[in-house]
Design an enzyme around this catalytic site. Structure first.
Site, PDB file in Angstrom:
ATOM      1  N   ASP A 109       0.819  -1.216   0.000  1.00 15.51           N
ATOM      2  CA  ASP A 109       0.000   0.000   0.000  1.00 15.51           C
ATOM      3  C   ASP A 109       0.849   1.261   0.000  1.00 15.51           C
ATOM      4  O   ASP A 109       0.622   2.179  -0.764  1.00 15.51           O
ATOM      5  CB  ASP A 109      -0.980   0.005   1.195  1.00 15.51           C
ATOM      6  CG  ASP A 109      -0.307  -0.294   2.541  1.00 15.51           C
ATOM      7  OD1 ASP A 109       0.924  -0.490   2.573  1.00 15.51           O
ATOM      8  OD2 ASP A 109      -1.025  -0.324   3.558  1.00 15.51           O
ATOM      9  N   ASP A 112       6.832   4.101   3.503  1.00 14.18           N
ATOM     10  CA  ASP A 112       6.976   5.177   4.494  1.00 14.18           C
ATOM     11  C   ASP A 112       8.418   5.217   4.995  1.00 14.18           C
ATOM     12  O   ASP A 112       9.276   5.837   4.367  1.00 14.18           O
ATOM     13  CB  ASP A 112       5.963   4.928   5.615  1.00 14.18           C
ATOM     14  CG  ASP A 112       6.017   6.004   6.690  1.00 14.18           C
ATOM     15  OD1 ASP A 112       6.661   7.029   6.474  1.00 14.18           O
ATOM     16  OD2 ASP A 112       5.402   5.804   7.754  1.00 14.18           O
ATOM     17  N   LYS A 140       5.442   8.188   0.671  1.00 13.40           N
ATOM     18  CA  LYS A 140       5.510   9.455   1.395  1.00 13.40           C
ATOM     19  C   LYS A 140       6.738  10.222   0.945  1.00 13.40           C
ATOM     20  O   LYS A 140       7.827   9.664   0.858  1.00 13.40           O
ATOM     21  CB  LYS A 140       5.527   9.218   2.903  1.00 13.40           C
ATOM     22  CG  LYS A 140       4.167   8.759   3.399  1.00 13.40           C
ATOM     23  CD  LYS A 140       4.040   8.810   4.895  1.00 13.40           C
ATOM     24  CE  LYS A 140       2.755   8.081   5.294  1.00 13.40           C
ATOM     25  NZ  LYS A 140       2.667   7.841   6.741  1.00 13.40           N
ATOM     26  N   VAL A 162      -2.497   8.475   6.400  1.00 16.21           N
ATOM     27  CA  VAL A 162      -3.681   8.378   5.539  1.00 16.21           C
ATOM     28  C   VAL A 162      -4.418   7.060   5.770  1.00 16.21           C
ATOM     29  O   VAL A 162      -3.808   6.070   6.173  1.00 16.21           O
ATOM     30  CB  VAL A 162      -3.311   8.537   4.045  1.00 16.21           C
ATOM     31  CG1 VAL A 162      -2.840   9.942   3.734  1.00 16.21           C
ATOM     32  CG2 VAL A 162      -2.246   7.523   3.621  1.00 16.21           C
ATOM     33  N   ARG A 174     -10.416   0.994   6.751  1.00 15.13           N
ATOM     34  CA  ARG A 174      -9.876   0.340   5.554  1.00 15.13           C
ATOM     35  C   ARG A 174     -10.843   0.374   4.381  1.00 15.13           C
ATOM     36  O   ARG A 174     -10.442   0.373   3.234  1.00 15.13           O
ATOM     37  CB  ARG A 174      -9.628  -1.153   5.844  1.00 15.13           C
ATOM     38  CG  ARG A 174      -8.268  -1.445   6.406  1.00 15.13           C
ATOM     39  CD  ARG A 174      -7.992  -2.934   6.323  1.00 15.13           C
ATOM     40  NE  ARG A 174      -7.190  -3.383   7.442  1.00 15.13           N
ATOM     41  CZ  ARG A 174      -5.875  -3.211   7.547  1.00 15.13           C
ATOM     42  NH1 ARG A 174      -5.208  -2.620   6.593  1.00 15.13           N
ATOM     43  NH2 ARG A 174      -5.227  -3.646   8.605  1.00 15.13           N
TER      44      ARG A 174
HETATM   45  P1  IMP Z   1       7.305   1.417   6.512  1.00 11.27           P
HETATM   46  O1  IMP Z   1       7.907   0.120   6.950  1.00 11.27           O
HETATM   47  O2  IMP Z   1       7.473   2.502   7.530  1.00 11.27           O
HETATM   48  O3  IMP Z   1       7.728   1.856   5.122  1.00 11.27           O
HETATM   49  O4  IMP Z   1       5.725   1.292   6.510  1.00 11.27           O
HETATM   50  C1  IMP Z   1       5.144   0.155   6.197  1.00 11.27           C
HETATM   51  C2  IMP Z   1       3.719  -0.070   6.551  1.00 11.27           C
HETATM   52  O5  IMP Z   1       3.207   0.826   7.538  1.00 11.27           O
HETATM   53  C3  IMP Z   1       2.873   0.139   5.341  1.00 11.27           C
HETATM   54  O6  IMP Z   1       2.879  -1.010   4.531  1.00 11.27           O
HETATM   55  C4  IMP Z   1       1.529   0.410   5.974  1.00 11.27           C
HETATM   56  O7  IMP Z   1       0.873  -0.794   6.243  1.00 11.27           O
HETATM   57  C5  IMP Z   1       1.857   1.128   7.260  1.00 11.27           C
HETATM   58  N1  IMP Z   1       1.726   2.589   7.069  1.00 11.27           N
HETATM   59  C6  IMP Z   1       2.709   3.497   6.872  1.00 11.27           C
HETATM   60  N2  IMP Z   1       2.193   4.731   6.715  1.00 11.27           N
HETATM   61  C7  IMP Z   1       0.846   4.592   6.797  1.00 11.27           C
HETATM   62  C8  IMP Z   1      -0.253   5.523   6.687  1.00 11.27           C
HETATM   63  O8  IMP Z   1      -0.114   6.740   6.460  1.00 11.27           O
HETATM   64  N3  IMP Z   1      -1.497   4.982   6.826  1.00 11.27           N
HETATM   65  C9  IMP Z   1      -1.732   3.666   7.070  1.00 11.27           C
HETATM   66  N4  IMP Z   1      -0.732   2.767   7.154  1.00 11.27           N
HETATM   67  C10 IMP Z   1       0.552   3.229   7.036  1.00 11.27           C
HETATM   68 MG    MG Z   2       1.457  -2.464   4.862  1.00 14.92          MG
END
Ligand code: IMP
Ligand code: MG
Length: 188
Positions: A109, A112, A140, A162, A174
């Site tokens: 999805d 981040d 992001k 978001v 969701r």
């Molecule tokens: P990362 O490991 O920080 O890149 O983030 C991974 C996971 O965190 C994503 O696959 C999402 O499931 C969740 N996530 C990160 N940012 C958001 C957001 O703004 N809304 C909802 N889920 C998020």
């Molecule tokens: Mg995820």
């Protein structure tokens, strides 16, 4: 006064999401139709639960005959904060035989901090995947803590939390059709 987090302004409408997912489907189709020494059966790996809607719509937008699909369930967030630890990677080892020597496309999805996708890509390579690519609906626009590059990105967005179209806040929101910014309602 209690503050409640709830979906605020619409960042991406259903129409915008639909149009972009179709484009991504066409681009991904073009890529995986090219002859490859690793065979013609790409392996699409959806990251649950966030990528549920995106994966379904992307697969409808892709025109390839022999895609194999699997899902992995990973989680790193509690509420709107990344916890820094990733749960669920061990479940991937069961996929070992299926991904060895294959071209794998991770479908998620949102990109981040980059922790989820970098750990997942590394584990897939360790399991013998011949090629690992990444497709995310959202990215992001901030420096990722871990450098990861998505091969296909739907939309680059500001650094806000978001929800909707598969993305949740503590398991909620969701099923919203649009992507909305989570905001604080004071005094409710
Ligand atoms: P990362 O490991 O920080 O890149 O983030 C991974 C996971 O965190 C994503 O696959 C999402 O499931 C969740 N996530 C990160 N940012 C958001 C957001 O703004 N809304 C909802 N889920 C998020
Ligand atoms: Mg995820």
């Amino acid at each position: 006064m209690e503050s409640v987090m709830s979906p605020g302004r619409v960042l991406l409408s259903q129409t915008q999401i639909r149009a972009r997912v179709r484009q991504l489907g066409r681009n991904i189709t073009r890529h995986y139709r090219r002859p490859s020494p690793h065979g013609q059966r790409p392996f699409f790996l959806g990251v649950m639960n966030g990528a549920l809607f995106f994966l379904g719509d992307l697969l409808r937008a892709v025109d390839l005959d022999h895609v194999e699909i699997a899902c992995v369930r990973l989680a790193s967030y509690a509420g709107a904060q990344s916890t820094g630890s990733l749960r669920g990677l061990a479940g991937l080892d069961a996929l070992g035989k299926s991904v060895a020597g294959r071209r794998v496309l991770i479908v998620d999805d949102i990109l981040d901090t980059g922790r989820t996708l970098s750990a997942l890509a590394a584990r897939l390579k360790k399991l013998g995947a011949a090629d690992v690519k990444i497709c995310v609906l959202l990215e992001k626009r901030r420096a990722h803590e871990i450098p990861v590059r998505a091969d296909w990105t739907g939309f680059k967005i500001a650094d806000a939390f978001v929800v909707g179209y598969g993305l949740d806040y503590n398991g909620r929101y969701r099923t919203l059709k649009q992507i909305r910014v989570l905001s604080t309602d004071c005094g409710k």
